[in-house]
Write an enzyme that holds these catalytic residues in place. Structure first.
Site, PDB file in Angstrom:
ATOM      1  N   GLN A 178       0.813  -1.218   0.000  1.00 44.11           N
ATOM      2  CA  GLN A 178       0.000   0.000   0.000  1.00 44.11           C
ATOM      3  C   GLN A 178       0.848   1.271   0.000  1.00 44.11           C
ATOM      4  OE1 GLN A 178      -3.190   0.309  -0.398  1.00 44.11           O
ATOM      5  NE2 GLN A 178      -3.840  -1.818  -0.182  1.00 44.11           N
ATOM      6  N   THR A 238       7.260 -18.375 -17.786  1.00 49.32           N
ATOM      7  CA  THR A 238       7.430 -17.349 -18.808  1.00 49.32           C
ATOM      8  C   THR A 238       7.029 -15.994 -18.245  1.00 49.32           C
ATOM      9  OG1 THR A 238       6.938 -18.945 -20.555  1.00 49.32           O
ATOM     10  CG2 THR A 238       6.715 -16.607 -21.112  1.00 49.32           C
ATOM     11  N   CYS A 323      -9.488  -8.871   0.041  1.00 51.97           N
ATOM     12  CA  CYS A 323      -9.172 -10.296   0.010  1.00 51.97           C
ATOM     13  C   CYS A 323     -10.031 -11.109   0.969  1.00 51.97           C
ATOM     14  CB  CYS A 323      -7.694 -10.497   0.342  1.00 51.97           C
ATOM     15  SG  CYS A 323      -6.571  -9.663  -0.798  1.00 51.97           S
TER      16      CYS A 323
END
Length: 377
Positions: A178, A238, A323
């Protein structure tokens, strides 16, 4: 016609800056090659990736080779904590107000035989430094303290905390998710050994982040994702080149505009608080002088936050971490600060960003007051 939305949940995620999107687009179409390929086109893409690493380093005070690209802060935190070789030490110290990504990963290690100390904070949201100092021992491997709390915006004195950790030979992990891109962060002067970064918290793309790993601290990490051995075997897979380019561009913009944005956002936040604290009994959660300028976490006694959020409709706010917002449980951060379960459930987080306007702030404040008046009848 639907009213235009007012977005005040910027601690959960931010709208991508148009300049970031513009920088990313060529890497979906023109420069689409794999950065790990040995041909000229792949090497060209790799050069752009390295430039992005430079931008991250410039913003946060490290060296480009000290950053591991990840899918975001949660993966970076898991790699930093679970991947850390203990070298005989198996004690971790953290705070009860940390993000769940830190707390759950630490508790997972506790289940695997590590000793975990989770310290309570003061009602201000700050940690008592003497209590923290006493908790760190010669057996402590890692001290985890976030720079800025995602729910309250409380800013810890990380430089002092890092000194305490290093005095006992422990490493210091600082969750700066944050903070980066919003306030000055310098891993060197602050004494940070491990630090996660997430692009979507400061106008970059979702799914792109990094972990700073201090070279001076000689940290050894066991990879949590195995495969092709990319990024010096520290994180296989990748590279998400468009995401990395977006992260780098967001860092470049923040380095130039962060201070100006902060001053304007702070004025908006202060106006919002002035309007909302006229509600009888309302109060700010956390000590006002140690908060991030984007964040206002306000308790409205007797007003159910979930009911308020639904009633606000096109105005986006939250009552905790994005979350864990799928649950109706009281915020673990607010209860750790001494609020009752009811007070925590009566609290709303308003988090502002650089795209907000004074008109939006006044409209949102008026709507909140209107709903509170209705709910109080």
């Amino acid at each position: 016609m639907n009213p235009e939305k007012i977005y005040l949940d910027n601690n959960a995620t931010t709208r991508m800056d148009d300049r970031v999107l513009e920088a990313m687009i060529p890497f979906f179409t023109t420069y689409y090659e794999n950065a790990g390929s040995s041909h000229l086109s792949g090497m060209t893409v790799q050069e752009y990736v390295e430039e992005a690493a430079w931008n991250i380093a410039e913003l946060t005070g490290g060296q480009p080779e000290e950053y591991i690209f990840t899918s975001g802060a949660t993966e970076a935190i898991n790699l930093a904590i679970s991947g850390l070789e203990h070298s005989g030490r198996k004690h971790i110290v953290t705070l009860s107000t940390e993000h769940k990504a830190v707390l759950d990963t630490c508790r997972n290690l506790e289940d695997r035989g590590y000793n975990l100390t989770v310290l309570k904070v003061e009602t201000t949201g700050l940690i008592d430094h003497e209590i923290l100092r006493a908790a760190i021992t010669d057996e402590t491997l890692l001290v985890c303290v976030m720079m800025v709390n995602n729910e309250t915006g409380i800013i810890q004195d990380v430089q002092t905390i890092s000194l305490m950790a290093h005095e006992k030979g422990a490493l210091f992990l600082c969750d700066a998710t944050q903070a980066v891109g919003k306030i000055p962060v310098d891993v060197s002067s602050m004494g940070i050994d491990l630090m996660p970064v997430s692009a979507h918290k400061f106008y970059g793309p979702k799914g792109s982040g990094a972990l700073y790993v201090s070279r001076a601290a000689k940290i050894k990490l066991q990879p949590q994702i195995l495969g092709g051995g990319q990024q010096k075997n520290r994180r296989s897979g990748t590279l998400n080149v468009p995401g990395i380019i977006g992260l780098g561009k967001a860092c470049e913009i923040a380095a130039l505009e962060m201070d100006t944005d902060a001053a304007r956002i702070r004025d908006l936040r202060d106006t919002l608080e002035k309007e909302l604290l006229t509600v009888k009994g309302s109060f700010i959660n956390g000590v006002p002088e140690h908060r991030l300028h984007t964040t206002a976490n306000i308790c409205f006694p007797g007003i159910n936050a979930e009911q308020m959020i639904m009633g606000l409709q096109h105005i986006s706010v939250s009552n905790g971490s994005a979350c864990s917002s799928v649950t109706s449980q009281p915020s673990h951060v607010l209860t750790a600060m001494g609020l009752s379960d009811e007070e925590a459930l009566n609290s709303i987080r308003f988090s502002l960003g650089k795209f907000n306007t004074i008109t939006e702030i006044l409209q949102a404040a008026a709507k909140v007051r209107e709903l509170i008046a209705q709910f109080s009848l």
